[in-house]
Structures are given as structure tokens and as C-alpha cells.
Design a protein around this motif. Structure first.
Motif, PDB file in Angstrom:
ATOM      1  N   ASP A  14       0.817  -1.204   0.000  1.00  0.00           N
ATOM      2  CA  ASP A  14       0.000   0.000   0.000  1.00  0.00           C
ATOM      3  C   ASP A  14       0.855   1.260   0.000  1.00  0.00           C
ATOM      4  OD1 ASP A  14      -2.166  -1.630   0.081  1.00  0.00           O
ATOM      5  OD2 ASP A  14      -2.888  -1.001   2.053  1.00  0.00           O
ATOM      6  N   SER A  96      -1.568  -1.187  -4.121  1.00  0.00           N
ATOM      7  CA  SER A  96      -2.726  -0.324  -3.924  1.00  0.00           C
ATOM      8  C   SER A  96      -2.248   1.082  -3.598  1.00  0.00           C
ATOM      9  CB  SER A  96      -3.589  -0.856  -2.767  1.00  0.00           C
ATOM     10  OG  SER A  96      -4.677   0.005  -2.512  1.00  0.00           O
ATOM     11  N   SER A 111      -6.491   0.157  -6.999  1.00  0.00           N
ATOM     12  CA  SER A 111      -5.919  -1.102  -6.541  1.00  0.00           C
ATOM     13  C   SER A 111      -6.212  -2.206  -7.525  1.00  0.00           C
ATOM     14  CB  SER A 111      -6.475  -1.478  -5.167  1.00  0.00           C
ATOM     15  OG  SER A 111      -5.927  -2.694  -4.725  1.00  0.00           O
TER      16      SER A 111
END
Length: 287
Positions: A14, A96, A111
Motif C-alpha cells: 500500500d 494499492s 488497486s
């Protein structure tokens, strides 16, 4: 003795950026802050469970390469034991990206999730679950989730579904679930709202149901009937991953002896603290 739980589902890398506004087409802007960490519903839940004092086992597809190493290192630093279910050594985990607008709770997300690999990431090593007292599945690797849930159910281990959205195979997965904690975006076939979703899940044999909706009260149905569980105020700095943290905290407090509603309330408290911090890890100093 630490409580032990297993988590089956998505692992991503992330990237979170804080921006004054979203960029226009072909425009480059500079972020005012950023954070990066391993993410995904089951992954963040496992890290949260470990941080609160539990022993977490994560089953997910990670594979190899720089992103895989970053995910593995992050999980290792937070004492989460990873079992990689990637089907091939050249698998690359999804990335993401979140863009948070400074001074507001608005965000934009991009994502890949598990859309390219969901049908190939299989798992059949039930011994990994031995000693676990609870299993959480997020449904992103549905074949692995169903296999793990079937085994856990047969062994008398409670199974929790993190219902972020309805996915192909969810109906079969529900056959092995004891508890469903779903978002307001979780819409079973023919359902258009929270009450419809609750009725569907009740009809599917789920005894403990909770529907979350951001800062709104949590809609609950359990053996004591229907109820609303209050959430907690937050500054709303970064809500990315708050639901994942909520699920991990729920698992921890449920195994600590809280009943369903008490565990939901404690989880809401922890999730509110997370929303006061950027990223999925900086809130650790506050809880």
C-alpha cells in the motif's frame, strides 16, 4: 498465553499520499506526506491482532520480487507468521495506492487487488491452522478461503467473514461461517440495503451479524436480537484500512472473552484511533 488466530486473504503493498487536491490529466503534483506498508483486509487485520497481543498467522499470495520482500519484511517486523499460497515463484503481489485530500476525509483509491490471481491461488495445508482459536477470511482468495473455512468449521473453530463486498463464491463460503462483519457495500443477491443484507445472512444461517457504515452506528443481529452499537469520534485524518483494523481488533477482543457486541464496541474504539493517524501503522503508539 497468547490467543492464536489465522487470517486468509489479500496481501498488497500500500502507498498512501496526502495531497492538497487530486491531479488533473497529465498533471504532476507533490504530496505533502506519505506512508507505505503491507496492506489488504486480512493482512491489516492480522497485523492489528498481533499488535494488540495475539499470535497471528496469515495465509496469502505474496510470491517474489521487491514488493514481496517488502511485504514479508513488514509482516516479520510486526510478528505475523506468513504462509505464502502464491501458485508460482514469479507471482507479484498487487499494489494499492490511496490519495488523501488534506484537511478532509475524502480519498481516491486505485488497486489491482486479487482480480488477476484469484482463480490460481490455492491452498490445502490444513496443519497450518492447528492451534488457532479463530479464523478470519476476507474472500479475496476464495478457493483458499473456502478450504480453510471448511476445515475450521469441522474442527469447531469459529469462522469470521470480513464482508467488504459480495464476491463470486461467497454463498458457498457462508456455509462455514459463524459470524459476518460486513460493510454497507456488501450486497448479497437481490439485496439493496443493510436490513435486506441482515435478513439474507440470517436466512443463510449466520447467527452473529454486524453491518458497518463508517462513523454510523453498527447494525447488529445476534442471539439477543437486533441492536445498534455506537462508534467513536475521530478526526478522520486517514480512514484507509480502518475497516481492516476494526476486524483485527474484533478478533482479538472476542478471543479475550468479550461477547459479540462488546468486541464490536472495542473494535470501533481501536478503528477510531487508527483514523486519527496516517497509514496503517502509526496509530500503534496510541493503542
Amino acid at each position: 498465553m497468547k490467543h492464536k488466530a489465522a487470517f486468509v486473504g489479500l496481501a498488497t503493498w500500500d502507498l498512501i499520499y496526502v495531497v492538497d487536491r487530486l491531479p488533473s490529466i497529465d498533471e504532476k503534483i507533490v504530496a505533502s506526506d506519505a506512508a507505505m506498508n503491507a496492506g489488504g483486509p486480512a493482512t491489516n487485520a492480522a497485523v492489528t491482532f498481533s499488535h494488540l497481543g495475539g499470535e497471528a498467522v496469515l495465509l496469502s499470495a505474496v510470491g517474489s520480487g521487491a514488493m514481496a520482500r517488502a511485504i514479508s519484511d513488514d509482516l516479520r517486523s510486526h510478528h505475523v507468521r506468513l504462509h505464502d499460497i502464491a501458485p508460482t515463484s514469479d507471482f507479484r503481489p498487487p499494489v494499492s495506492s490511496a490519495f488523501l485530500t488534506a484537511g478532509s476525509a475524502s480519498r481516491a483509491l486505485v488497486s489491482l487487488n486479487a482480480s488477476k490471481v484469484a482463480e490460481t491461488a490455492l491452498w490445502n495445508r490444513e496443519e497450518i491452522l492447528e492451534g488457532c482459536e479463530l479464523l478470519l477470511v476476507d474472500g479475496h482468495y476464495m478457493d483458499a478461503a473456502i478450504r480453510a473455512a471448511r476445515w475450521a468449521s469441522a474442527a469447531g473453530i469459529p469462522v469470521v467473514l470480513d464482508g467488504g463486498s459480495w464476491k463470486e463464491g461467497t454463498e458457498e463460503l457462508l456455509e462455514f461461517c459463524d459470524m459476518v462483519i460486513a460493510s454497507s457495500r456488501f450486497h448479497p443477491p437481490g439485496c439493496s440495503g443493510k436490513s435486506h443484507s441482515v435478513e439474507y445472512l440470517t436466512g443463510a444461517g449466520i447467527r452473529r451479524i454486524a453491518i458497518t457504515d463508517g462513523a454510523e452506528p453498527i447494525v447488529v443481529r445476534d442471539e439477543n436480537g437486533g441492536a445498534l452499537v455506537a462508534t467513536y469520534r475521530s478526526r478522520g485524518i486517514d480512514t484507509t484500512g480502518a475497516g481492516d483494523v476494526f476486524h483485527g481488533a474484533f478478533c482479538y477482543y472476542f478471543l479475550e472473552g468479550c461477547d459479540f457486541r462488546q468486541a464490536l464496541s472495542e473494535a470501533a474504539r481501536v478503528a477510531a484511533v487508527k483514523c486519527d493517524h496516517l497509514g496503517a501503522r502509526s496509530w500503534f503508539t496510541a493503542v
